[in-house]
Design an enzyme around this catalytic site. Structure first.
Site, short mmCIF file in Angstrom:
data_model
loop_
_atom_site.label_atom_id
_atom_site.label_comp_id
_atom_site.label_asym_id
_atom_site.label_seq_id
_atom_site.Cartn_x
_atom_site.Cartn_y
_atom_site.Cartn_z
CE1 TYR A 175 -3.93 2.19 0.77
CE2 TYR A 175 -2.55 3.15 2.47
CZ TYR A 175 -3.70 3.19 1.70
OH TYR A 175 -4.59 4.23 1.86
CE LYS A 193 -3.60 5.02 -1.49
NZ LYS A 193 -4.69 5.55 -2.33
P1 NAD Z 1 -13.23 2.62 1.32
O1 NAD Z 1 -12.73 1.22 1.35
O2 NAD Z 1 -14.30 3.01 2.27
O3 NAD Z 1 -13.72 2.98 -0.18
C1 NAD Z 1 -12.93 2.64 -1.28
C2 NAD Z 1 -13.71 2.90 -2.55
O4 NAD Z 1 -12.91 2.47 -3.66
C3 NAD Z 1 -15.01 2.13 -2.62
O5 NAD Z 1 -15.97 2.95 -3.22
C4 NAD Z 1 -14.67 0.95 -3.54
O6 NAD Z 1 -15.80 0.48 -4.24
C5 NAD Z 1 -13.70 1.63 -4.48
N1 NAD Z 1 -12.85 0.65 -5.16
C6 NAD Z 1 -11.98 -0.23 -4.60
N2 NAD Z 1 -11.42 -0.97 -5.56
C7 NAD Z 1 -11.90 -0.54 -6.74
C8 NAD Z 1 -11.70 -0.93 -8.08
N3 NAD Z 1 -10.86 -1.92 -8.44
N4 NAD Z 1 -12.39 -0.27 -9.06
C9 NAD Z 1 -13.28 0.70 -8.74
N5 NAD Z 1 -13.50 1.12 -7.47
C10 NAD Z 1 -12.84 0.49 -6.50
O7 NAD Z 1 -11.95 3.54 1.45
P2 NAD Z 1 -11.77 5.05 1.99
O8 NAD Z 1 -11.28 4.96 3.38
O9 NAD Z 1 -12.95 5.88 1.66
O10 NAD Z 1 -10.50 5.46 1.09
C11 NAD Z 1 -10.61 6.22 -0.10
C12 NAD Z 1 -9.21 6.54 -0.58
O11 NAD Z 1 -8.50 7.23 0.45
C13 NAD Z 1 -8.37 5.31 -0.91
O12 NAD Z 1 -7.54 5.57 -2.02
C14 NAD Z 1 -7.52 5.13 0.33
O13 NAD Z 1 -6.32 4.45 0.06
C15 NAD Z 1 -7.30 6.58 0.72
N6 NAD Z 1 -6.93 6.75 2.13
C16 NAD Z 1 -7.79 6.39 3.12
C17 NAD Z 1 -7.40 6.56 4.45
C18 NAD Z 1 -8.28 6.19 5.60
O14 NAD Z 1 -7.81 6.31 6.76
N7 NAD Z 1 -9.53 5.80 5.40
C19 NAD Z 1 -6.15 7.10 4.73
C20 NAD Z 1 -5.31 7.46 3.70
C21 NAD Z 1 -5.71 7.28 2.39
#
Ligand code: NAD
Length: 252
Positions: free
Chosen positions: A160, A164
């Site tokens: 991951y 990123k």
């Molecule tokens: P989440 O798991 O709640 O949502 C992820 C979304 O991505 C979902 O809508 C899912 O359907 C979609 N997705 C996953 N794989 C996919 C694919 N192959 N094709 C199309 N859509 C796909 O995650 P989140 O926490 O809302 O995270 C959103 C973004 O923020 C991500 O890129 C994650 O890495 C990043 N992020 C999240 C956090 C956190 O603490 N939640 C921290 C840093 C970065």
């Protein structure tokens, strides 16, 4: 939500938001719609994006739901053509879809590594590649959702963090390539945000993480979404190639 004309700077623009079915992506789609953008809400399956699209359509008519695997280059190219012909633009691209497959290096399988790189890094590249032409025409904006661990690294997240960190390098490179066409390309690096993705973290790790965050709490999806709306709007017009860290001070 207040929807007065002065607060709708994105009126007339089409925004693509990937991973819009829930969490951060859903909050981003809402914020962009509130700012007047017609939002193409993309999720793995179209039915998963329909609730978000319906909410967005109430804020700005014309929002639509789409389903695609962001890692599928041909399907993404076809989808972006459909979005352009049905909705216009796009003027704004938000690459938010992402997955984790956490595991210590010794136990991490090749599949765990490849899957995360394919979705998080190649998926971001796929959408940038498929929308570069219309974005160049409109002097558009690209906002990539990375992560603070792409800067700091994290035990158990080699796949991951690498994906990123790749997104950050991609962001800066594309920013340089497209600056001459007026396209601004930035990344947001969230810390620990309260979504489904972070629900699976066990109680002990959660407690340790919270203790490490100077602001003493998890972030909310809308705190990321507001930053995206800022970068997508008129205030973001002279910002490119940057990474905005939103982590409550975690990485200090
Ligand atoms: P989440 O798991 O709640 O949502 C992820 C979304 O991505 C979902 O809508 C899912 O359907 C979609 N997705 C996953 N794989 C996919 C694919 N192959 N094709 C199309 N859509 C796909 O995650 P989140 O926490 O809302 O995270 C959103 C973004 O923020 C991500 O890129 C994650 O890495 C990043 N992020 C999240 C956090 C956190 O603490 N939640 C921290 C840093 C970065």
């Amino acid at each position: 939500m207040n929807t007065s004309a002065s607060e709708r700077p994105l009126e007339g623009q089409t925004a693509i938001v990937t991973g819009a079915s829930r969490g951060i992506g859903q909050a981003i789609a809402r914020r962009l719609a509130q700012a007047g953008a017609k939002v193409a809400c993309v999720a793995t399956r179209v039915e998963n994006a329909q609730v978000t699209a319906a909410e967005c359509a109430k804020l700005q008519p014309g929002a639509q739901a789409f389903g695609v695997d962001v890692a599928d280059t041909e399907a993404v190219a076809a989808l972006c053509k459909t979005i352009a012909s049905e909705m216009g633009g796009p003027h704004i691209l938000v690459n938010n879809a992402g997955i984790t497959r956490d595991q210590l290096l010794m136990r991490m399988s090749e599949d765990d590594f490849d899957a995360v790189i394919r979705v998080n890094l190649k998926g971001t590249w796929n959408f940038i590649k498929a929308t570069t032409r219309p974005l160049m025409k409109s002097g558009g904006r690209i906002i990539n959702i990375a992560s603070v661990v792409g800067i700091t690294g994290n035990a158990g997240q080699a796949n991951y963090a690498a994906s990123k960190a790749g997104v950050l390098g991609l962001t800066r490179s594309v920013a340089k390539e497209l600056a001459g066409r007026g396209v601004c390309v930035n990344a947001i690096a969230p810390g620990f945000i309260d979504t489904d993705m972070t629900q699976s973290i066990d109680e002990n790790s959660r407690k340790a993480l919270l203790e490490a965050i100077p602001l003493g709490r998890m972030g909310q999806s809308d705190e990321i979404a507001q930053a995206v709306a800022f970068l997508a709007g008129p205030a973001g017009g002279y910002i490119t190639g940057q990474t905005l860290v939103i982590d409550g001070g975690l990485s200090l």
